[in-house]
Design a protein around this motif. Structure first.
Motif, PDB file in Angstrom:
ATOM      1  N   LEU A 330       0.825  -1.207   0.000  1.00  0.00           N
ATOM      2  CA  LEU A 330       0.000   0.000   0.000  1.00  0.00           C
ATOM      3  C   LEU A 330       0.861   1.260   0.000  1.00  0.00           C
ATOM      4  CD1 LEU A 330      -2.848  -0.879   2.549  1.00  0.00           C
ATOM      5  CD2 LEU A 330      -2.950  -0.904   0.067  1.00  0.00           C
ATOM      6  N   GLU A 331       1.921   1.245   0.789  1.00  0.00           N
ATOM      7  CA  GLU A 331       2.788   2.424   0.882  1.00  0.00           C
ATOM      8  C   GLU A 331       3.468   2.729  -0.449  1.00  0.00           C
ATOM      9  OE1 GLU A 331       3.947   2.136   5.640  1.00  0.00           O
ATOM     10  OE2 GLU A 331       5.203   1.145   4.151  1.00  0.00           O
ATOM     11  N   ASP A 367      -0.100   7.206   6.678  1.00  0.00           N
ATOM     12  CA  ASP A 367       0.203   7.168   5.244  1.00  0.00           C
ATOM     13  C   ASP A 367      -1.054   7.424   4.416  1.00  0.00           C
ATOM     14  OD1 ASP A 367       2.018   6.301   2.926  1.00  0.00           O
ATOM     15  OD2 ASP A 367       0.361   4.882   2.743  1.00  0.00           O
ATOM     16  N   MET A 368      -2.146   6.865   4.861  1.00  0.00           N
ATOM     17  CA  MET A 368      -3.428   7.054   4.183  1.00  0.00           C
ATOM     18  C   MET A 368      -3.846   8.516   4.199  1.00  0.00           C
ATOM     19  SD  MET A 368      -6.901   5.096   5.313  1.00  0.00           S
ATOM     20  CE  MET A 368      -8.385   5.128   4.321  1.00  0.00           C
ATOM     21  N   THR A 369      -3.661   9.165   5.350  1.00  0.00           N
ATOM     22  CA  THR A 369      -4.023  10.579   5.493  1.00  0.00           C
ATOM     23  C   THR A 369      -3.160  11.456   4.592  1.00  0.00           C
ATOM     24  OG1 THR A 369      -4.659  10.156   7.792  1.00  0.00           O
ATOM     25  CG2 THR A 369      -4.326  12.447   7.150  1.00  0.00           C
ATOM     26  N   LYS A 370      -1.864  11.156   4.529  1.00  0.00           N
ATOM     27  CA  LYS A 370      -0.958  11.935   3.684  1.00  0.00           C
ATOM     28  C   LYS A 370      -1.336  11.845   2.212  1.00  0.00           C
ATOM     29  CE  LYS A 370       3.122  11.703   6.685  1.00  0.00           C
ATOM     30  NZ  LYS A 370       4.490  11.138   6.847  1.00  0.00           N
ATOM     31  N   ILE A 373      -6.569  10.090   1.110  1.00  0.00           N
ATOM     32  CA  ILE A 373      -7.623   9.093   0.939  1.00  0.00           C
ATOM     33  C   ILE A 373      -8.623   9.238   2.078  1.00  0.00           C
ATOM     34  CG2 ILE A 373      -8.139   6.627   0.822  1.00  0.00           C
ATOM     35  CD1 ILE A 373      -5.290   6.234  -0.264  1.00  0.00           C
ATOM     36  N   ALA A 374      -9.869   9.481   1.746  1.00  0.00           N
ATOM     37  CA  ALA A 374     -10.890   9.711   2.769  1.00  0.00           C
ATOM     38  C   ALA A 374     -11.157   8.432   3.556  1.00  0.00           C
ATOM     39  CB  ALA A 374     -12.178  10.209   2.116  1.00  0.00           C
ATOM     40  N   GLN A 375     -11.114   8.548   4.873  1.00  0.00           N
ATOM     41  CA  GLN A 375     -11.385   7.399   5.726  1.00  0.00           C
ATOM     42  C   GLN A 375     -12.886   7.263   5.966  1.00  0.00           C
ATOM     43  OE1 GLN A 375      -9.393   9.992   6.743  1.00  0.00           O
ATOM     44  NE2 GLN A 375      -7.324   9.220   7.069  1.00  0.00           N
TER      45      GLN A 375
END
Length: 459
Positions: A330-331, A367-370, A373-375
């Motif tokens: 994912l990263e 990493d998702m926030t950077k 990507i909407a959680q």
């Protein structure tokens, strides 16, 4: 189809080589497949305004928005907005089809109250309901609200007012009864259909098939399938998909293979849902190698893996290798050219929790926030759980107060559980009070945790 590792970025390969497991053939194959899926062109969004104020053009646009869906029923909201706009136009009132389209969209978005309000507006505007509108109303009562007396009342009203119920009406009523577990009554409606001269179709039988499979009555499900075939009703792909999913749950993979082999002879074509259900069952059984082999079979049959298929394989990769390796996948998604989404992150985070890698979950969330990507609520619940396991309750509470976070009963149960084990009854009651104040209804687990906390506190 080949999955050449030479096309993958060196950063990703270096991450794999440094991991705890070096057998990463499925990770490499998945990474190449993810890139190929992301390279496909996206469907254009529907237009924002009709070319003319005619009801036909408005209805086409309403249907396009309803089919486009969106988070929280955004497509239904856009369709409703168009209906309100149309009702405000002089000389161009919505017809029955417009009202029916919007009501059906709201019902599909699990908003039965709003659907009923639209149908009430239809009556207020003096638009006579047709069979399609009445069928939507039957669906709201039977499938959404499970108010079967009201659903039967609509059917009786139709017969008394010259609006004949059709196969879709009865099939909708049967679907609602089956979803409520009332299979015997659904079979009674089926008998009524036959008495009135209506020929059931695959849409009629499929909910009954689903009810049998959901309750583990596989013998009745197979017998129903044979009954359909002998009576001349060709089962649809959706019917077979229900059976395939049920067979996968009991790991009857040989029977699934037989169904797929006989599909052409029996007049049905497996679709992406068929293969995705089969892959999911295989991955859960630890047979990810056969899952990837099914990708080849899909492609040879002219089918393309979709995002659901991709996420099932990602979950299988986590099971067969490690979620730690999938985390690096994912990263490196940007370098791979993979349009990763929130579902993919949630899948890997959940597997990281299974491996008790709480800190890795938090890092992946960062990493998702950077990446912007909407959680969703599932994301936050996983992170809240991980923060509690790490003893970082202050950060968990800060996340709870975030404007982007929509809490659920699972969120509060997680926090109450971690507070109750320490016997901090005051904080548990504050959480319970906050939960109720936000309109979130406690469930049996909530009350059980609160009682446990009181007992611990008294001791």
């Amino acid at each position: 189809m080949h999955y050449p590792s030479r096309r993958l970025p060196r950063l990703f390969l270096r991450c794999l080589s440094s991991g705890p497991h070096r057998d990463h053939r499925f990770l490499l194959r998945f990474a190449a497949l993810a890139k190929e899926l992301s390279d496909r062109p996206r469907a254009p969004p529907p237009p924002t305004r009709p070319r003319s104020p005619h009801p036909y053009d408005y209805n086409r646009l309403m249907s396009a928005h309803a089919e486009s869906g969106g988070d929280g029923g955004a497509g239904a909201d856009r369709a409703l907005h168009l209906l309100d706009e149309m009702r405000g136009l002089l000389g161009r009132r919505p017809d029955a089809a417009c009202f029916t389209t919007v009501a059906a969209a709201l019902s599909s978005a699990s908003r039965p109250g709003a659907a009923l309000a639209v149908l009430d507006a239809m009556a207020a505007d003096g638009v006579k309901p047709d069979a399609a509108a009445c069928t939507v109303l039957v669906g709201v009562y039977a499938c959404r609200l499970q108010q079967f007396d009201s659903a039967y009342g609509v059917v009786h009203w139709m017969g008394a007012n010259g609006v004949a119920p059709d196969v879709v009406t009865y099939s909708t009523l049967i679907s609602g009864l089956c979803s409520a577990g009332q299979v015997a009554e659904a079979l009674g409606v089926l008998d009524l259909m036959l008495e009135e001269g209506y020929q059931p179709n695959a849409h009629t039988y499929t909910p009954i098939m689903h009810a049998y499979c959901a309750s583990g009555r596989m013998h009745e499900a197979k017998r129903l399938l044979n009954t359909m075939i002998t009576s001349g009703c060709v089962p649809s792909t959706a019917t077979y998909n229900v059976l395939v999913e049920a067979l996968c749950k009991v790991r009857a993979f040989k029977e699934v293979d037989a169904l797929l082999e006989e599909s052409s002879a029996k007049g049905w074509a497996p679709d992406a849902i068929t293969y995705s259900s089969y892959m999911d069952g295989l991955c859960k059984a630890g047979r990810i190698d056969k899952s990837f082999a099914l990708v080849e079979k899909m492609l040879s049959n002219g089918l393309q893996p979709n995002e659901v298929t991709l996420n099932i394989l990602l979950d299988g990769v986590c099971r067969s290798s490690t979620a730690w390796s999938a985390k690096h996948l994912l990263e490196c998604s940007t370098e791979l050219g993979w349009n990763v989404n929130v579902v993919n992150y949630n899948t890997v985070m959940r597997r990281l929790c299974d491996e008790r890698r709480w800190l890795s979950v938090v890092k992946l969330f960062t990493d998702m926030t950077k990446k912007g990507i909407a959680q969703n609520s599932w994301t936050f619940n996983i992170v809240i759980h991980s923060l509690c396991k790490l003893g970082r309750l202050h950060k968990a509470f800060c996340l709870l107060e975030s404007k982007e976070f929509v809490a659920t009963v699972i969120t509060y149960n997680t926090l109450i559980r971690h507070r109750s084990v320490t016997g901090k009854a005051n904080e548990v009651f504050l959480l319970l009070h906050k939960m109720i104040g936000e309109g979130i209804a406690p469930n049996d687990i909530t009350y059980s945790l609160v009682i446990d906390c009181l007992l611990l506190y008294e001791v």
